[in-house]
Design a protein around this motif. Structure first.
Motif, PDB file in Angstrom:
ATOM      1  N   UNK A 119      -2.531   4.865  -5.909  1.00  0.00           N
ATOM      2  CA  UNK A 119      -1.655   5.801  -6.611  1.00  0.00           C
ATOM      3  C   UNK A 119      -2.274   6.186  -7.960  1.00  0.00           C
ATOM      4  N   UNK A 120      -2.920   5.269  -8.620  1.00  0.00           N
ATOM      5  CA  UNK A 120      -3.527   5.548  -9.926  1.00  0.00           C
ATOM      6  C   UNK A 120      -4.588   6.650  -9.797  1.00  0.00           C
ATOM      7  N   UNK A 121      -5.492   6.493  -8.781  1.00  0.00           N
ATOM      8  CA  UNK A 121      -6.557   7.480  -8.593  1.00  0.00           C
ATOM      9  C   UNK A 121      -5.990   8.800  -8.088  1.00  0.00           C
ATOM     10  N   UNK A 122      -5.017   8.711  -7.192  1.00  0.00           N
ATOM     11  CA  UNK A 122      -4.411   9.955  -6.693  1.00  0.00           C
ATOM     12  C   UNK A 122      -3.764  10.730  -7.839  1.00  0.00           C
ATOM     13  N   UNK A 123      -3.034   9.986  -8.719  1.00  0.00           N
ATOM     14  CA  UNK A 123      -2.412  10.638  -9.875  1.00  0.00           C
ATOM     15  C   UNK A 123      -3.440  11.238 -10.807  1.00  0.00           C
ATOM     16  N   UNK A 124      -4.520  10.527 -11.002  1.00  0.00           N
ATOM     17  CA  UNK A 124      -5.592  11.018 -11.872  1.00  0.00           C
ATOM     18  C   UNK A 124      -6.204  12.299 -11.300  1.00  0.00           C
ATOM     19  N   UNK A 125      -6.500  12.273  -9.993  1.00  0.00           N
ATOM     20  CA  UNK A 125      -7.116  13.453  -9.373  1.00  0.00           C
ATOM     21  C   UNK A 125      -6.156  14.639  -9.344  1.00  0.00           C
TER      22      UNK A 125
END
Length: 437
Positions: free
Chosen positions: A87-93
């Motif tokens: 979720x962290x990387x998805x939110x960042x992207x």
């Protein structure tokens, strides 16, 4: 050795059967030698060395059995997918792709950022109110946390690596469930198996595994089908060129007739002993050479000028008629030297062996039908001398022959102390093989 019993019990092949077996063997060996020189065999042996190498087998095992998840490429792709799916990387992207968020970042880094912190300014601008919401959101907080994280650095490094051409090529290989079948090594192995299953290669290997017998160990050096006298000359083939050759002896009843009693017809050479009175030069032990009257004529013939050879295998198809003594075998052309009797009929019994003065050793052959042809073989190796009739070994002894070449000698005679009469020595063919061992 009683050859009649050997024939009845099946131990000895008939001459026709033996000749067929010889021809089959020669055909087999000729085929073997042709294959031995073929590009297909050379390719097979080269591929065999490659396919059976430890390196090739290791490659095959890896391509066939290694699981994609256990490969370096599989592990990196798995790590990349796992990181990309948090979720962290998805939110960042998502933040990177969101135009409003990107506008916020530009505003955040501008000189007007302080306006967003002023409540009066925010009340007058919907954009400032939106930026302020983003600024205070968990979404922005996640972006800030991921931006300089080890997690993002790892993901970025993986992303850069998996996008390279080299990685894409390696990953495509290991991700392919049929990677072995699509490999160059597989093509190499299939060609090897194709050659290994070919009739010629299987034939070649079968003969080699059987240690292909005498026809492989010997190569033809002389062959005569007895259609003419091209290979035969009258006389004993004396080594001394000044010696009187082809003479008779006063202890015999026949005069040698200089080849006139040797007939080439019906596919054979026939030395004929005829009842006819002649006067000829003869050797007498006490008086030397003198003119002598004989009541019979015959012949002695040799192949000295056509071939002479040390060691190898010598074969001839022979039979005789009548009561004269008949000899077919090998001679050095020197008095006192050993002679090899491949076929010898003493007027009563067939024999074969080594004629060597006090060391003469002969095997008696009983049960033979004199009207029949047999194939007589003499094998001469460094260690042994071996005699055969058809496929039957009749005599074996250590090699006591001189180290010099010998040639074929055919001879018929009538001893003075025997009654015998006319007869014939018939040779249908003679062959010689040169040893290559």
């Amino acid at each position: 050795m009683n050859l009649f019993t050997a024939r009845l019990t099946g131990k000895m092949l008939s001459t026709d059967q033996f000749e067929k077996s010889i021809q089959d063997m020669i055909n087999r060996v000729n085929r073997w030698r042709q294959i031995e020189k073929s590009p297909e065999l050379a390719e097979y042996l080269k591929l065999k060395e490659i396919v059976e190498s430890a390196k090739f087998q290791q490659t095959k095992q890896e391509l066939s059995e290694r699981k994609y998840k256990d490969t370096e490429e599989g592990k990196k792709m798995s790590a990349f997918k796992k990181l990309s799916s948090t979720m962290r990387i998805k939110g960042y992207k998502y933040a990177l792709d969101n135009q409003t968020f990107q506008a916020f970042l530009k505003f955040r880094d501008s000189d007007d950022f302080h306006k967003m912190q002023d409540p009066k300014e925010r009340r007058q601008s919907s954009e400032l109110r939106m930026f302020n919401m983003i600024y205070r959101s968990l979404f922005y907080k996640n972006y800030q946390q991921v931006l300089n994280s080890d997690e993002l650095k790892q993901l970025t490094a993986l992303e850069e690596e998996i996008q390279t051409e080299d990685f894409q090529k390696r990953n495509a290989l290991w991700a392919d469930t049929k990677r072995w079948q699509h490999s160059e090594e597989y093509k190499t192995e299939q060609r090897y198996l194709e050659l290994a299953n070919s009739d010629d290669i299987k034939f070649y290997l079968a003969q080699r595994n059987e240690k292909i017998d005498w026809a492989e160990l010997f190569r033809p050096s002389f062959s005569d089908d007895m259609s003419s006298n091209k290979n035969w000359k009258p006389g004993y083939g004396y080594a001394n060129a000044k010696a009187r050759d082809g003479h008779s002896r006063t202890i015999d009843r026949q005069a040698y007739n200089g080849g006139k009693n040797t007939i080439y017809a019906e596919g054979r050479m026939s030395l004929e002993t005829r009842e006819e009175s002649v006067q000829a030069v003869a050797w007498d032990e006490k008086k030397g050479f003198l003119n002598h009257v004989f009541e019979y004529t015959s012949d002695v013939m040799n192949t000295k000028d056509a071939f002479a050879q040390e060691s190898g295998m010598f074969m001839a198809k022979v039979r005789s008629q009548g009561t004269p003594h008949h000899f077919f075998g090998l001679s050095t052309g020197k008095n006192g030297s050993p002679m090899v009797a491949m076929y010898y009929y003493d007027g009563d019994i067939h024999k074969m062996g080594l004629v060597n003065g006090d060391q003469t050793k002969m095997a008696d052959l009983t049960g033979m039908l004199r009207s029949m042809y047999y194939v007589y073989t003499f094998r001469w190796t460094k260690e042994e001398l071996i005699w055969y009739v058809n496929n039957m070994e009749l005599l074996r002894m250590p090699n006591k022959l001189p180290k010099e070449s010998m040639f074929y000698l055919a001879q018929s005679w009538l001893p003075l102390n025997e009654k015998g009469g006319a007869g014939k020595l018939k040779i249908q063919w003679a062959r010689v093989y040169r040893s290559v061992d």
